[in-house]
Design a protein around this motif. Structure first.
Motif, short mmCIF file in Angstrom:
data_model
loop_
_atom_site.label_atom_id
_atom_site.label_comp_id
_atom_site.label_asym_id
_atom_site.label_seq_id
_atom_site.Cartn_x
_atom_site.Cartn_y
_atom_site.Cartn_z
N LYS A 40 0.82 -1.20 0.00
CA LYS A 40 0.00 0.00 0.00
C LYS A 40 0.86 1.26 0.00
CE LYS A 40 -4.07 -1.85 -0.05
NZ LYS A 40 -4.95 -1.68 -1.21
N ARG A 41 1.95 1.22 0.77
CA ARG A 41 2.83 2.38 0.83
C ARG A 41 3.51 2.59 -0.52
NH1 ARG A 41 5.06 0.96 5.16
NH2 ARG A 41 6.98 0.06 4.37
N ASN A 42 3.84 1.48 -1.20
CA ASN A 42 4.43 1.57 -2.52
C ASN A 42 3.48 2.25 -3.49
OD1 ASN A 42 6.47 0.80 -4.60
ND2 ASN A 42 4.80 -0.50 -5.34
N LEU A 43 2.17 1.94 -3.40
CA LEU A 43 1.19 2.55 -4.29
C LEU A 43 0.88 3.99 -3.91
CD1 LEU A 43 -1.34 -0.42 -4.70
CD2 LEU A 43 0.39 0.34 -6.33
N SER A 44 1.06 4.33 -2.64
CA SER A 44 0.70 5.68 -2.19
C SER A 44 1.59 6.76 -2.79
CB SER A 44 0.75 5.75 -0.66
OG SER A 44 2.09 5.60 -0.20
N LYS A 45 2.69 6.35 -3.42
CA LYS A 45 3.54 7.34 -4.07
C LYS A 45 2.90 7.90 -5.33
CE LYS A 45 6.19 4.00 -6.84
NZ LYS A 45 7.49 3.38 -7.07
N PHE A 46 1.89 7.19 -5.86
CA PHE A 46 1.21 7.67 -7.05
C PHE A 46 0.12 8.66 -6.66
CE2 PHE A 46 2.59 3.30 -8.24
CZ PHE A 46 3.57 3.69 -9.14
N PRO A 47 -0.09 9.71 -7.47
CA PRO A 47 -1.05 10.77 -7.08
C PRO A 47 -2.47 10.25 -6.97
CG PRO A 47 -0.29 11.07 -9.35
CD PRO A 47 0.57 10.01 -8.76
N LEU A 48 -3.15 10.66 -5.93
CA LEU A 48 -4.58 10.39 -5.73
C LEU A 48 -5.35 11.62 -6.19
CD1 LEU A 48 -6.92 8.64 -4.60
CD2 LEU A 48 -6.53 9.76 -2.40
N ILE A 49 -6.20 11.45 -7.20
CA ILE A 49 -6.93 12.58 -7.78
C ILE A 49 -8.21 12.79 -6.97
CG2 ILE A 49 -7.88 13.58 -9.88
CD1 ILE A 49 -4.88 12.89 -10.01
#
Length: 503
Positions: A40-49
Protein backbone atom coordinates in the motif's frame (compact mmCIF):
# COMPACT_ATOMS: atom_id res chain seq x y z
CA UNK A 1 9.13 -35.51 29.67
CA UNK A 2 6.33 -35.38 27.18
CA UNK A 3 6.99 -31.79 26.14
CA UNK A 4 10.66 -32.40 25.24
CA UNK A 5 12.07 -33.39 21.88
CA UNK A 6 15.60 -34.11 20.71
CA UNK A 7 15.57 -34.01 16.90
CA UNK A 8 13.53 -32.03 14.30
CA UNK A 9 12.18 -35.28 12.90
CA UNK A 10 10.49 -36.05 16.19
CA UNK A 11 8.33 -32.90 16.26
CA UNK A 12 4.55 -33.39 16.31
CA UNK A 13 2.13 -30.49 16.15
CA UNK A 14 0.21 -31.74 19.15
CA UNK A 15 3.39 -31.80 21.27
CA UNK A 16 4.48 -28.24 20.48
CA UNK A 17 4.07 -25.80 23.36
CA UNK A 18 1.36 -23.25 22.68
CA UNK A 19 3.91 -20.47 23.06
CA UNK A 20 5.84 -21.84 20.04
CA UNK A 21 2.68 -22.07 17.92
CA UNK A 22 1.56 -18.63 19.01
CA UNK A 23 4.95 -17.08 18.20
CA UNK A 24 4.92 -18.78 14.79
CA UNK A 25 1.44 -17.43 14.03
CA UNK A 26 2.43 -13.96 15.19
CA UNK A 27 5.46 -14.02 12.91
CA UNK A 28 3.28 -15.05 9.94
CA UNK A 29 0.79 -12.29 10.74
CA UNK A 30 3.55 -9.68 11.03
CA UNK A 31 5.06 -10.77 7.71
CA UNK A 32 1.64 -10.67 6.00
CA UNK A 33 0.79 -7.26 7.45
CA UNK A 34 4.23 -5.99 6.55
CA UNK A 35 3.80 -7.07 2.95
CA UNK A 36 0.31 -5.55 2.84
CA UNK A 37 1.32 -2.18 4.21
CA UNK A 38 4.53 -2.13 2.18
CA UNK A 39 2.47 -2.73 -0.95
CA UNK A 40 0.00 0.00 0.00
CA UNK A 41 2.83 2.38 0.83
CA UNK A 42 4.43 1.57 -2.52
CA UNK A 43 1.19 2.55 -4.29
CA UNK A 44 0.70 5.68 -2.19
CA UNK A 45 3.54 7.34 -4.07
CA UNK A 46 1.21 7.67 -7.05
CA UNK A 47 -1.05 10.77 -7.08
CA UNK A 48 -4.58 10.39 -5.73
CA UNK A 49 -6.93 12.58 -7.78
CA UNK A 50 -9.47 14.22 -5.48
CA UNK A 51 -10.23 17.50 -7.26
CA UNK A 52 -10.18 18.98 -10.73
CA UNK A 53 -8.51 22.09 -12.06
CA UNK A 54 -11.92 23.70 -12.57
CA UNK A 55 -12.80 22.98 -8.97
CA UNK A 56 -9.62 24.66 -7.83
CA UNK A 57 -10.80 27.84 -9.54
CA UNK A 58 -14.46 28.75 -9.35
CA UNK A 59 -16.45 25.57 -10.12
CA UNK A 60 -18.38 24.71 -6.96
CA UNK A 61 -19.87 21.53 -8.44
CA UNK A 62 -18.78 18.36 -6.68
CA UNK A 63 -16.72 16.42 -9.25
CA UNK A 64 -17.85 12.96 -10.24
CA UNK A 65 -15.60 10.00 -10.97
CA UNK A 66 -15.52 10.90 -14.68
CA UNK A 67 -14.33 14.44 -13.85
CA UNK A 68 -11.55 13.02 -11.69
CA UNK A 69 -10.57 10.48 -14.35
CA UNK A 70 -10.36 13.24 -16.96
CA UNK A 71 -8.20 15.33 -14.62
CA UNK A 72 -5.93 12.41 -13.80
CA UNK A 73 -5.51 11.51 -17.47
CA UNK A 74 -4.81 15.14 -18.39
CA UNK A 75 -2.02 15.34 -15.84
CA UNK A 76 -0.63 11.80 -15.75
CA UNK A 77 -1.74 9.92 -18.85
CA UNK A 78 1.67 8.26 -19.29
CA UNK A 79 1.98 7.38 -15.62
CA UNK A 80 -0.04 5.69 -12.90
CA UNK A 81 -2.56 7.61 -10.82
CA UNK A 82 -5.20 6.68 -8.27
CA UNK A 83 -8.95 7.24 -7.95
CA UNK A 84 -11.34 6.45 -5.12
CA UNK A 85 -13.98 4.30 -6.85
CA UNK A 86 -17.15 3.07 -5.11
CA UNK A 87 -15.66 -0.39 -4.53
CA UNK A 88 -12.23 0.80 -3.38
CA UNK A 89 -9.08 2.55 -4.49
CA UNK A 90 -8.53 2.14 -8.23
CA UNK A 91 -5.09 2.18 -9.82
CA UNK A 92 -5.38 3.67 -13.32
CA UNK A 93 -2.67 2.27 -15.57
CA UNK A 94 -1.21 3.95 -18.66
CA UNK A 95 -1.61 2.18 -21.97
CA UNK A 96 2.13 1.41 -22.11
CA UNK A 97 1.87 -1.04 -19.18
CA UNK A 98 -1.16 -3.04 -20.33
CA UNK A 99 0.80 -5.50 -22.48
CA UNK A 100 2.57 -6.75 -19.36
CA UNK A 101 -0.74 -7.67 -17.72
CA UNK A 102 -3.06 -8.61 -20.58
CA UNK A 103 -2.20 -12.33 -20.72
CA UNK A 104 -1.53 -13.12 -17.07
CA UNK A 105 -3.53 -16.09 -15.70
CA UNK A 106 -6.40 -15.92 -13.24
CA UNK A 107 -4.10 -16.69 -10.31
CA UNK A 108 -2.26 -13.44 -11.06
CA UNK A 109 -4.95 -11.05 -12.21
CA UNK A 110 -8.72 -11.54 -12.31
CA UNK A 111 -11.63 -9.94 -14.12
CA UNK A 112 -14.10 -12.18 -12.27
CA UNK A 113 -12.84 -11.11 -8.84
CA UNK A 114 -13.03 -7.45 -9.87
CA UNK A 115 -16.63 -7.88 -11.06
CA UNK A 116 -17.60 -9.75 -7.90
CA UNK A 117 -16.11 -7.06 -5.66
CA UNK A 118 -17.58 -4.21 -7.70
CA UNK A 119 -21.09 -5.68 -7.78
CA UNK A 120 -20.98 -7.60 -4.47
CA UNK A 121 -21.22 -10.99 -6.14
CA UNK A 122 -22.22 -12.94 -2.99
CA UNK A 123 -25.43 -10.87 -2.93
CA UNK A 124 -26.07 -10.28 -6.66
CA UNK A 125 -24.38 -13.32 -8.32
CA UNK A 126 -22.42 -10.95 -10.59
CA UNK A 127 -18.86 -12.20 -11.03
CA UNK A 128 -19.68 -15.61 -9.56
CA UNK A 129 -19.72 -17.37 -12.93
CA UNK A 130 -17.26 -20.12 -13.74
CA UNK A 131 -15.93 -21.58 -16.97
CA UNK A 132 -19.37 -22.75 -18.18
CA UNK A 133 -20.62 -19.49 -19.65
CA UNK A 134 -17.21 -18.59 -21.10
CA UNK A 135 -16.97 -21.93 -22.91
CA UNK A 136 -20.50 -21.54 -24.29
CA UNK A 137 -19.70 -18.08 -25.66
CA UNK A 138 -16.16 -18.66 -26.91
CA UNK A 139 -16.75 -22.09 -28.41
CA UNK A 140 -20.39 -22.94 -29.09
CA UNK A 141 -21.77 -19.48 -29.86
CA UNK A 142 -18.83 -18.74 -32.14
CA UNK A 143 -19.08 -22.11 -33.90
CA UNK A 144 -22.81 -21.69 -34.52
CA UNK A 145 -22.70 -18.02 -35.53
CA UNK A 146 -24.13 -18.58 -39.02
CA UNK A 147 -27.25 -20.22 -37.58
CA UNK A 148 -27.42 -17.56 -34.86
CA UNK A 149 -27.43 -14.78 -37.47
CA UNK A 150 -30.41 -16.38 -39.21
CA UNK A 151 -32.22 -16.68 -35.89
CA UNK A 152 -31.52 -13.03 -35.04
CA UNK A 153 -32.77 -11.88 -38.46
CA UNK A 154 -36.06 -13.75 -37.99
CA UNK A 155 -36.59 -12.38 -34.50
CA UNK A 156 -35.80 -8.82 -35.60
CA UNK A 157 -38.90 -8.69 -37.76
CA UNK A 158 -41.09 -9.78 -34.84
CA UNK A 159 -39.35 -7.46 -32.36
CA UNK A 160 -39.81 -4.33 -34.46
CA UNK A 161 -43.42 -5.20 -35.25
CA UNK A 162 -44.27 -5.51 -31.55
CA UNK A 163 -42.09 -2.78 -30.03
CA UNK A 164 -42.44 0.04 -32.58
CA UNK A 165 -45.97 1.05 -33.54
CA UNK A 166 -47.13 1.64 -37.09
CA UNK A 167 -45.51 4.97 -37.99
CA UNK A 168 -47.05 6.21 -41.20
CA UNK A 169 -46.33 9.73 -39.97
CA UNK A 170 -43.53 10.96 -37.70
CA UNK A 171 -44.02 9.32 -34.28
CA UNK A 172 -42.07 10.06 -31.08
CA UNK A 173 -40.55 6.98 -29.49
CA UNK A 174 -38.41 6.66 -26.37
CA UNK A 175 -35.40 4.97 -27.88
CA UNK A 176 -33.60 3.41 -24.91
CA UNK A 177 -36.46 1.38 -23.42
CA UNK A 178 -37.54 0.36 -26.94
CA UNK A 179 -34.07 -0.86 -27.89
CA UNK A 180 -33.77 -2.62 -24.56
CA UNK A 181 -36.88 -4.68 -25.33
CA UNK A 182 -35.72 -5.42 -28.90
CA UNK A 183 -32.28 -6.56 -27.71
CA UNK A 184 -33.88 -8.69 -24.98
CA UNK A 185 -36.12 -10.41 -27.52
CA UNK A 186 -33.25 -11.12 -29.93
CA UNK A 187 -30.77 -12.20 -27.27
CA UNK A 188 -33.39 -14.30 -25.51
CA UNK A 189 -34.11 -16.18 -28.73
CA UNK A 190 -30.47 -17.30 -28.75
CA UNK A 191 -30.25 -17.85 -24.98
CA UNK A 192 -33.43 -19.91 -24.41
CA UNK A 193 -35.10 -20.32 -27.81
CA UNK A 194 -38.65 -19.63 -29.03
CA UNK A 195 -40.23 -21.62 -26.20
CA UNK A 196 -39.47 -18.85 -23.72
CA UNK A 197 -37.89 -15.75 -25.22
CA UNK A 198 -41.19 -13.88 -25.83
CA UNK A 199 -42.56 -14.73 -22.39
CA UNK A 200 -43.21 -11.43 -20.63
CA UNK A 201 -41.97 -12.68 -17.26
CA UNK A 202 -38.75 -13.86 -18.88
CA UNK A 203 -38.22 -10.46 -20.52
CA UNK A 204 -38.88 -8.59 -17.29
CA UNK A 205 -36.49 -10.91 -15.49
CA UNK A 206 -33.49 -10.52 -17.82
CA UNK A 207 -34.01 -6.76 -18.15
CA UNK A 208 -34.63 -6.12 -14.47
CA UNK A 209 -31.83 -8.28 -13.11
CA UNK A 210 -29.02 -5.99 -14.29
CA UNK A 211 -30.68 -2.86 -12.90
CA UNK A 212 -31.56 -4.46 -9.58
CA UNK A 213 -28.16 -6.06 -9.06
CA UNK A 214 -26.45 -2.73 -9.74
CA UNK A 215 -28.71 -0.90 -7.28
CA UNK A 216 -28.52 -3.67 -4.67
CA UNK A 217 -24.71 -3.48 -4.68
CA UNK A 218 -24.79 0.31 -4.31
CA UNK A 219 -27.15 0.13 -1.35
CA UNK A 220 -25.47 -2.75 0.48
CA UNK A 221 -21.87 -1.59 -0.05
CA UNK A 222 -21.89 1.31 2.48
CA UNK A 223 -22.43 -1.18 5.32
CA UNK A 224 -19.46 -2.88 6.94
CA UNK A 225 -18.94 -6.40 5.52
CA UNK A 226 -19.82 -7.89 8.91
CA UNK A 227 -23.24 -6.20 8.79
CA UNK A 228 -24.11 -6.93 5.16
CA UNK A 229 -25.60 -10.41 5.73
CA UNK A 230 -28.00 -8.85 8.24
CA UNK A 231 -29.05 -5.74 6.30
CA UNK A 232 -29.30 -7.28 2.82
CA UNK A 233 -32.93 -8.32 3.25
CA UNK A 234 -33.85 -4.72 4.03
CA UNK A 235 -32.75 -3.67 0.52
CA UNK A 236 -35.67 -3.92 -1.97
CA UNK A 237 -33.36 -4.50 -4.95
CA UNK A 238 -31.64 -7.40 -3.18
CA UNK A 239 -35.03 -9.01 -2.66
CA UNK A 240 -35.81 -8.34 -6.34
CA UNK A 241 -32.62 -10.17 -7.39
CA UNK A 242 -33.65 -13.18 -5.28
CA UNK A 243 -37.12 -13.15 -6.89
CA UNK A 244 -35.55 -12.98 -10.34
CA UNK A 245 -33.43 -16.03 -9.58
CA UNK A 246 -36.51 -17.89 -8.33
CA UNK A 247 -38.47 -16.83 -11.42
CA UNK A 248 -35.69 -17.85 -13.82
CA UNK A 249 -35.27 -21.17 -12.00
CA UNK A 250 -38.95 -21.96 -12.51
CA UNK A 251 -38.88 -20.90 -16.16
CA UNK A 252 -35.83 -22.95 -17.18
CA UNK A 253 -37.14 -26.09 -15.46
CA UNK A 254 -39.07 -27.48 -18.48
CA UNK A 255 -36.19 -26.61 -20.82
CA UNK A 256 -33.63 -28.37 -18.67
CA UNK A 257 -35.85 -31.38 -18.02
CA UNK A 258 -36.60 -31.75 -21.74
CA UNK A 259 -32.90 -31.85 -22.50
CA UNK A 260 -32.26 -34.34 -19.72
CA UNK A 261 -34.86 -36.57 -21.39
CA UNK A 262 -32.89 -35.96 -24.60
CA UNK A 263 -35.95 -34.63 -26.39
CA UNK A 264 -35.36 -32.35 -29.34
CA UNK A 265 -35.95 -28.66 -28.69
CA UNK A 266 -38.02 -26.47 -30.99
CA UNK A 267 -35.57 -25.13 -33.51
CA UNK A 268 -31.79 -24.69 -33.23
CA UNK A 269 -29.52 -25.24 -30.24
CA UNK A 270 -29.52 -22.44 -27.66
CA UNK A 271 -27.40 -21.26 -24.77
CA UNK A 272 -29.35 -23.68 -22.57
CA UNK A 273 -27.98 -26.60 -24.60
CA UNK A 274 -24.45 -25.25 -24.58
CA UNK A 275 -24.43 -24.38 -20.89
CA UNK A 276 -25.68 -27.83 -19.93
CA UNK A 277 -23.03 -29.44 -22.12
CA UNK A 278 -20.28 -27.30 -20.60
CA UNK A 279 -21.45 -27.51 -16.98
CA UNK A 280 -19.58 -29.54 -14.38
CA UNK A 281 -21.25 -32.94 -14.11
CA UNK A 282 -22.49 -32.17 -10.60
CA UNK A 283 -24.28 -29.02 -11.79
CA UNK A 284 -25.59 -30.07 -15.18
CA UNK A 285 -29.07 -30.82 -13.84
CA UNK A 286 -29.11 -28.04 -11.22
CA UNK A 287 -31.98 -25.71 -12.07
CA UNK A 288 -30.58 -22.93 -9.86
CA UNK A 289 -27.17 -23.20 -11.53
CA UNK A 290 -28.66 -23.10 -15.04
CA UNK A 291 -30.85 -20.15 -14.03
CA UNK A 292 -27.79 -18.29 -12.72
CA UNK A 293 -26.04 -18.86 -16.05
CA UNK A 294 -28.98 -17.20 -17.82
CA UNK A 295 -28.93 -14.21 -15.50
CA UNK A 296 -25.17 -13.85 -15.88
CA UNK A 297 -25.21 -13.87 -19.67
CA UNK A 298 -28.12 -11.41 -19.66
CA UNK A 299 -26.17 -9.10 -17.36
CA UNK A 300 -23.26 -9.16 -19.80
CA UNK A 301 -25.19 -8.85 -23.05
CA UNK A 302 -28.44 -6.95 -22.95
CA UNK A 303 -28.01 -3.52 -21.38
CA UNK A 304 -24.60 -2.79 -22.92
CA UNK A 305 -25.83 -3.69 -26.41
CA UNK A 306 -29.04 -1.70 -25.93
CA UNK A 307 -27.04 1.34 -24.82
CA UNK A 308 -24.91 1.20 -27.96
CA UNK A 309 -27.92 0.71 -30.25
CA UNK A 310 -29.61 3.68 -28.58
CA UNK A 311 -26.54 5.85 -29.15
CA UNK A 312 -26.40 4.72 -32.79
CA UNK A 313 -29.99 5.91 -33.21
CA UNK A 314 -29.15 9.25 -31.57
CA UNK A 315 -26.09 9.71 -33.81
CA UNK A 316 -27.96 8.72 -36.98
CA UNK A 317 -30.88 11.03 -36.20
CA UNK A 318 -28.49 13.89 -35.47
CA UNK A 319 -26.44 13.30 -38.63
CA UNK A 320 -28.80 12.44 -41.52
CA UNK A 321 -26.01 13.03 -44.05
CA UNK A 322 -24.76 9.48 -43.34
CA UNK A 323 -28.03 7.71 -44.04
CA UNK A 324 -27.90 7.38 -47.82
CA UNK A 325 -24.31 6.09 -47.93
CA UNK A 326 -25.15 3.48 -45.30
CA UNK A 327 -28.27 2.42 -47.20
CA UNK A 328 -26.38 2.19 -50.48
CA UNK A 329 -23.73 -0.05 -48.93
CA UNK A 330 -26.39 -2.26 -47.37
CA UNK A 331 -28.34 -2.52 -50.62
CA UNK A 332 -25.21 -3.46 -52.56
CA UNK A 333 -24.52 -6.28 -50.11
CA UNK A 334 -28.13 -7.48 -50.18
CA UNK A 335 -28.20 -7.45 -53.98
CA UNK A 336 -25.86 -10.46 -54.02
CA UNK A 337 -28.26 -12.94 -52.39
CA UNK A 338 -30.72 -10.88 -50.36
CA UNK A 339 -29.59 -12.31 -47.03
CA UNK A 340 -27.59 -11.00 -44.12
CA UNK A 341 -25.15 -13.87 -43.75
CA UNK A 342 -21.99 -13.91 -41.66
CA UNK A 343 -19.88 -13.10 -44.71
CA UNK A 344 -22.22 -10.33 -45.84
CA UNK A 345 -22.18 -8.65 -42.44
CA UNK A 346 -18.39 -8.46 -42.67
CA UNK A 347 -18.76 -6.51 -45.92
CA UNK A 348 -20.67 -3.70 -44.20
CA UNK A 349 -17.55 -1.62 -43.56
CA UNK A 350 -19.27 1.76 -43.47
CA UNK A 351 -21.80 0.45 -40.97
CA UNK A 352 -19.03 -1.12 -38.89
CA UNK A 353 -17.18 2.20 -38.89
CA UNK A 354 -20.28 4.16 -37.85
CA UNK A 355 -20.87 1.74 -34.96
CA UNK A 356 -17.24 2.03 -33.84
CA UNK A 357 -17.28 5.82 -33.97
CA UNK A 358 -20.55 5.93 -32.04
CA UNK A 359 -19.04 3.75 -29.32
CA UNK A 360 -15.85 5.83 -29.27
CA UNK A 361 -17.91 8.91 -28.45
CA UNK A 362 -20.36 7.11 -26.12
CA UNK A 363 -18.56 4.18 -24.48
CA UNK A 364 -20.35 1.80 -22.12
CA UNK A 365 -18.14 2.80 -19.19
CA UNK A 366 -15.47 5.31 -18.24
CA UNK A 367 -12.84 2.60 -17.61
CA UNK A 368 -12.17 -0.91 -18.92
CA UNK A 369 -9.52 -3.56 -18.27
CA UNK A 370 -10.96 -3.72 -14.76
CA UNK A 371 -9.02 -6.34 -12.83
CA UNK A 372 -8.12 -7.36 -9.29
CA UNK A 373 -4.60 -8.55 -8.63
CA UNK A 374 -4.83 -12.06 -7.18
CA UNK A 375 -1.06 -12.26 -6.68
CA UNK A 376 1.58 -9.61 -6.28
CA UNK A 377 3.18 -8.60 -9.59
CA UNK A 378 6.15 -6.32 -10.27
CA UNK A 379 6.15 -4.56 -13.64
CA UNK A 380 9.16 -3.81 -15.82
CA UNK A 381 9.38 -0.22 -14.58
CA UNK A 382 9.60 -1.44 -10.97
CA UNK A 383 5.97 -0.76 -10.07
CA UNK A 384 4.79 -3.30 -7.51
CA UNK A 385 1.10 -4.22 -7.63
CA UNK A 386 0.26 -6.12 -4.44
CA UNK A 387 -2.42 -8.79 -4.28
CA UNK A 388 -5.85 -7.24 -3.82
CA UNK A 389 -5.08 -4.12 -5.88
CA UNK A 390 -7.76 -2.95 -8.32
CA UNK A 391 -6.40 -1.83 -11.70
CA UNK A 392 -8.07 -0.36 -14.78
CA UNK A 393 -7.36 1.65 -17.92
CA UNK A 394 -8.80 5.06 -18.79
CA UNK A 395 -10.44 3.73 -21.97
CA UNK A 396 -12.90 6.61 -22.35
CA UNK A 397 -10.03 9.12 -22.31
CA UNK A 398 -7.80 7.12 -24.65
CA UNK A 399 -10.74 7.02 -27.06
CA UNK A 400 -10.71 10.84 -27.22
CA UNK A 401 -6.94 11.41 -27.13
CA UNK A 402 -5.45 13.35 -30.12
CA UNK A 403 -2.30 11.26 -29.71
CA UNK A 404 -4.29 8.30 -31.06
CA UNK A 405 -7.02 9.92 -33.19
CA UNK A 406 -7.13 12.84 -35.62
CA UNK A 407 -9.53 15.55 -34.49
CA UNK A 408 -10.99 13.24 -31.79
CA UNK A 409 -13.80 15.57 -30.70
CA UNK A 410 -15.33 15.42 -34.17
CA UNK A 411 -17.85 12.68 -34.95
CA UNK A 412 -16.56 11.14 -38.18
CA UNK A 413 -18.79 8.20 -39.00
CA UNK A 414 -16.52 6.75 -41.68
CA UNK A 415 -13.25 7.42 -39.83
CA UNK A 416 -12.52 3.73 -39.27
CA UNK A 417 -13.43 2.70 -42.80
CA UNK A 418 -10.75 5.06 -44.13
CA UNK A 419 -8.24 3.80 -41.58
CA UNK A 420 -8.85 0.22 -42.76
CA UNK A 421 -8.03 1.29 -46.33
CA UNK A 422 -4.42 1.90 -45.33
CA UNK A 423 -1.98 -0.76 -46.45
CA UNK A 424 -1.70 -3.47 -43.82
CA UNK A 425 -4.71 -2.22 -41.84
CA UNK A 426 -7.48 -4.07 -43.66
CA UNK A 427 -8.29 -6.20 -40.62
CA UNK A 428 -7.65 -3.54 -37.98
CA UNK A 429 -9.90 -0.82 -36.57
CA UNK A 430 -13.05 -2.92 -36.68
CA UNK A 431 -15.87 -2.69 -34.17
CA UNK A 432 -14.62 -5.89 -32.49
CA UNK A 433 -10.93 -4.89 -32.54
CA UNK A 434 -8.99 -4.57 -29.30
CA UNK A 435 -5.64 -2.97 -28.56
CA UNK A 436 -4.00 -0.37 -26.35
CA UNK A 437 -5.76 2.32 -28.38
CA UNK A 438 -9.07 0.42 -28.67
CA UNK A 439 -9.96 -0.67 -25.15
CA UNK A 440 -13.74 -0.36 -25.14
CA UNK A 441 -14.11 -4.17 -25.21
CA UNK A 442 -11.20 -4.65 -22.85
CA UNK A 443 -7.86 -6.14 -23.85
CA UNK A 444 -6.02 -9.40 -23.66
CA UNK A 445 -7.15 -12.77 -22.35
CA UNK A 446 -10.35 -11.40 -20.86
CA UNK A 447 -11.46 -9.16 -23.72
CA UNK A 448 -15.23 -9.35 -24.04
CA UNK A 449 -15.85 -12.75 -25.67
CA UNK A 450 -19.38 -11.76 -26.65
CA UNK A 451 -18.36 -8.79 -28.78
CA UNK A 452 -18.64 -10.79 -32.02
CA UNK A 453 -22.21 -11.78 -31.19
CA UNK A 454 -23.00 -8.17 -30.20
CA UNK A 455 -21.51 -6.86 -33.45
CA UNK A 456 -23.67 -9.14 -35.59
CA UNK A 457 -26.77 -8.46 -33.50
CA UNK A 458 -26.32 -4.70 -33.80
CA UNK A 459 -25.68 -4.85 -37.56
CA UNK A 460 -28.86 -6.87 -38.10
CA UNK A 461 -30.94 -4.36 -36.11
CA UNK A 462 -29.16 -1.42 -37.76
CA UNK A 463 -29.84 -2.88 -41.23
CA UNK A 464 -33.53 -3.40 -40.49
CA UNK A 465 -33.78 0.15 -39.15
CA UNK A 466 -32.11 1.65 -42.24
CA UNK A 467 -34.25 -0.23 -44.72
CA UNK A 468 -37.59 0.26 -42.99
CA UNK A 469 -37.51 3.61 -41.14
CA UNK A 470 -36.54 7.23 -41.40
CA UNK A 471 -35.52 8.75 -38.08
CA UNK A 472 -34.97 12.34 -36.97
CA UNK A 473 -34.56 14.44 -33.85
CA UNK A 474 -37.46 16.63 -32.73
CA UNK A 475 -37.28 20.15 -34.17
CA UNK A 476 -34.71 22.33 -32.48
CA UNK A 477 -33.08 19.55 -30.46
CA UNK A 478 -29.46 18.49 -30.71
CA UNK A 479 -27.87 15.12 -30.15
CA UNK A 480 -28.88 14.01 -26.62
CA UNK A 481 -26.17 14.12 -23.97
CA UNK A 482 -25.23 10.93 -22.12
CA UNK A 483 -25.78 10.52 -18.40
CA UNK A 484 -22.83 9.42 -16.24
CA UNK A 485 -23.28 7.39 -13.06
CA UNK A 486 -20.20 6.26 -11.12
CA UNK A 487 -18.21 4.26 -13.69
CA UNK A 488 -20.93 4.03 -16.36
CA UNK A 489 -22.20 6.09 -19.28
CA UNK A 490 -25.81 5.64 -20.26
CA UNK A 491 -28.14 7.30 -22.77
CA UNK A 492 -31.05 9.32 -21.42
CA UNK A 493 -33.91 6.80 -21.15
CA UNK A 494 -36.50 9.55 -21.56
CA UNK A 495 -35.11 10.99 -24.78
CA UNK A 496 -37.44 10.62 -27.76
CA UNK A 497 -36.60 10.33 -31.44
CA UNK A 498 -39.02 10.59 -34.37
CA UNK A 499 -39.62 7.41 -36.39
CA UNK A 500 -41.49 7.03 -39.68
CA UNK A 501 -41.96 3.95 -41.85
CA UNK A 502 -40.39 4.28 -45.26
CA UNK A 503 -42.74 4.05 -48.21
Amino acid sequence: MSNQFTTPNSIELGSLPMTVITRFMVILAVVALGRYFFGKRNLSKFPLITETNAQKSDDIRVPGLLDLLQEGYRLFKNDIFRLQAPHGEQIVLPARLLNELKSLPENKISLIQSLSDQFLGPYTFVGTHDATMMASIREDLARNMEDVIGTLSDETVHAFSTEIPQCQDWTSIKVQPTMLRIIALLSGRVFVGPELNRNENFLKCIIGYTIDSFMAANKIRPYHPILRPFVKSLVPEYRAVQRQLATMTAMVRPLVEKRMRKEKSNGKATMIDWNMKNSPASKQQSLVYQAQQQLQVSFAAIHTTAKLMTNICFDLAARPEYVQALRDELQNVLNSDGLLTKNNLVKLKKMDSFMTESQRHSPPGIMTFNRRMTSSVTLSDGTHLPSGTYVAAASSQIAMDPEFWDDPEKFDGFRFQRMRERLGSENKYQFVSTGTDMLLFGYGTHSCPGRFFASNEIKIIFAYLLMNFDIALPDGEGRPKPVTYDVAFKPDPNQEVLFKHRV
